[in-house]
Design a protein around this motif. Structure first.
Motif, PDB file in Angstrom:
ATOM      1  N   SER A 126      45.482   1.898  -8.471  1.00  0.00           N
ATOM      2  CA  SER A 126      45.129   1.442  -9.811  1.00  0.00           C
ATOM      3  C   SER A 126      43.756   1.997 -10.172  1.00  0.00           C
ATOM      4  O   SER A 126      43.030   2.536  -9.327  1.00  0.00           O
ATOM      5  N   LEU A 127      43.376   1.824 -11.443  1.00  0.00           N
ATOM      6  CA  LEU A 127      42.044   2.246 -11.858  1.00  0.00           C
ATOM      7  C   LEU A 127      40.975   1.456 -11.118  1.00  0.00           C
ATOM      8  O   LEU A 127      39.888   1.968 -10.828  1.00  0.00           O
ATOM      9  N   GLU A 128      41.276   0.198 -10.761  1.00  0.00           N
ATOM     10  CA  GLU A 128      40.327  -0.600  -9.988  1.00  0.00           C
ATOM     11  C   GLU A 128      40.061   0.045  -8.632  1.00  0.00           C
ATOM     12  O   GLU A 128      38.924   0.095  -8.167  1.00  0.00           O
ATOM     13  N   ASP A 129      41.125   0.562  -7.978  1.00  0.00           N
ATOM     14  CA  ASP A 129      40.944   1.265  -6.702  1.00  0.00           C
ATOM     15  C   ASP A 129      40.032   2.473  -6.871  1.00  0.00           C
ATOM     16  O   ASP A 129      39.132   2.724  -6.056  1.00  0.00           O
ATOM     17  N   VAL A 130      40.272   3.234  -7.956  1.00  0.00           N
ATOM     18  CA  VAL A 130      39.463   4.434  -8.216  1.00  0.00           C
ATOM     19  C   VAL A 130      38.012   4.053  -8.437  1.00  0.00           C
ATOM     20  O   VAL A 130      37.089   4.657  -7.874  1.00  0.00           O
ATOM     21  N   PHE A 131      37.789   3.014  -9.265  1.00  0.00           N
ATOM     22  CA  PHE A 131      36.429   2.604  -9.619  1.00  0.00           C
ATOM     23  C   PHE A 131      35.612   2.253  -8.387  1.00  0.00           C
ATOM     24  O   PHE A 131      34.517   2.771  -8.167  1.00  0.00           O
ATOM     25  N   PHE A 132      36.153   1.368  -7.540  1.00  0.00           N
ATOM     26  CA  PHE A 132      35.377   0.919  -6.397  1.00  0.00           C
ATOM     27  C   PHE A 132      35.249   2.001  -5.327  1.00  0.00           C
ATOM     28  O   PHE A 132      34.231   2.082  -4.626  1.00  0.00           O
ATOM     29  N   ALA A 133      36.241   2.877  -5.232  1.00  0.00           N
ATOM     30  CA  ALA A 133      36.129   3.982  -4.287  1.00  0.00           C
ATOM     31  C   ALA A 133      35.015   4.933  -4.700  1.00  0.00           C
ATOM     32  O   ALA A 133      34.188   5.343  -3.891  1.00  0.00           O
ATOM     33  N   VAL A 134      34.967   5.273  -5.985  1.00  0.00           N
ATOM     34  CA  VAL A 134      33.961   6.210  -6.474  1.00  0.00           C
ATOM     35  C   VAL A 134      32.571   5.599  -6.467  1.00  0.00           C
ATOM     36  O   VAL A 134      31.601   6.201  -6.026  1.00  0.00           O
ATOM     37  N   VAL A 135      32.446   4.368  -6.939  1.00  0.00           N
ATOM     38  CA  VAL A 135      31.144   3.703  -6.965  1.00  0.00           C
ATOM     39  C   VAL A 135      30.617   3.508  -5.552  1.00  0.00           C
ATOM     40  O   VAL A 135      29.427   3.693  -5.283  1.00  0.00           O
ATOM     41  N   GLY A 136      31.494   3.156  -4.624  1.00  0.00           N
ATOM     42  CA  GLY A 136      31.069   2.974  -3.240  1.00  0.00           C
ATOM     43  C   GLY A 136      30.520   4.239  -2.641  1.00  0.00           C
ATOM     44  O   GLY A 136      29.478   4.257  -2.010  1.00  0.00           O
TER      45      GLY A 136
END
Length: 276
Positions: A258-268
């Protein structure tokens, strides 16, 4: 809104557009902004195509509202340049203001007046012909005709937000900024606002949307940029952002990221890089 004194952005400039109907609706290059020691923006770059919905995604304090304030000529950047509808936000601020509408995080409607009266008031302030006809058309467009003669104080949160967006469209601005338009709304009200935003883009309006709700960007944005610690760290379509993660694992069913997975992966990953 009026700025008495023109101001200059240091460091760079974007060549002027020869035709406001050509090129991207918004062009941002190297924007920087700091408040004393706090660097809010550290070189922000992106473009928004005409008639599209562009979601600027980020956590609280990421700098989303600061970007919107600079693009709407409400705030001076320390460096960088930007054009909106072909107009430079510094040297052609009046042209920018004539091209945009800004809807903030809280509905700016008068609860004492009816929905129709709110719209008529804005149309008169713009010195437009037939303010009543303009109000009636916007009420129809945003499914508020039946409530048009009721006081706004009786409206639900979603209705107030839809009216707020309708008021932003008086005068048919080609570019509209929506700063966290569904903040604090319940799921039904959010769905109502989502539908209104989709209809804006379908009518040719360019929408720059800031949000911290991942599902909101996932639902209707043509392109999504993630702003983190003052920088755009990814920018692309939802499909492009999902490609940043490994392929979906197949167990009993296929689970797509999901976009949530992408967001936290990239921000992390960005946070780890900054600590090195």
């Amino acid at each position: 809104m009026t700025l008495r004194q023109p101001f200059m952005l240091a460091g760079m400039s974007i060549p002027p557009a020869t035709d406001q109907a050509q090129g991207p609706a918004i062009h941002v290059q190297g924007l920087e902004k700091a408040y004393k020691e706090l660097r809010v923006l550290r070189g922000v770059d992106f473009e928004v195509a005409r008639g599209s919905i562009f979601a600027l995604l980020g956590s609280n304090g990421a700098g989303k509202t600061t970007v919107v304030k600079i693009l709407s000529t409400l705030l001076k950047a320390d460096a960088g340049a930007a054009r909106v509808n072909g107009f430079d936000v510094v040297t052609e601020a009046a042209g920018v203001r004539e091209s945009i509408s800004l809807t903030g995080q809280f509905a700016a409607v008068d609860g004492i007046l009816s929905g129709r009266e709110n719209l008529v008031l804005i149309a008169r302030l713009w010195h437009l012909k037939d303010p009543g006809g303009i109000a009636d058309e916007l009420l129809r467009r945003f499914a508020l005709t039946e409530a048009g003669n009721r006081k706004v104080a009786t409206y639900s949160g979603g209705m107030r937000r839809r009216l707020d967006i309708a008021m932003s469209l008086v005068g048919n601005p080609p570019v509209i900024f929506l700063d966290e338009p569904t903040a604090g709304l319940d799921p039904q009200a959010r769905a109502e606002v989502w539908q209104a935003v989709k209809e804006l883009a379908q009518g040719g309006t360019t929408v720059l949307l800031t949000t911290q709700y991942l599902d909101e960007a996932e639902q209707f944005a043509d392109r999504i940029a993630i702003l983190h610690e003052g920088r755009i760290i990814v920018n692309g379509t939802l499909a492009e952002l999902k490609q940043l993660l490994p392929p979906a694992k197949v167990e009993y069913v296929e689970k797509q990221p999901s976009l949530e997975d992408v967001f936290f992966a990239v921000v992390g990953h960005a946070g780890e890089d900054d600590k090195e």
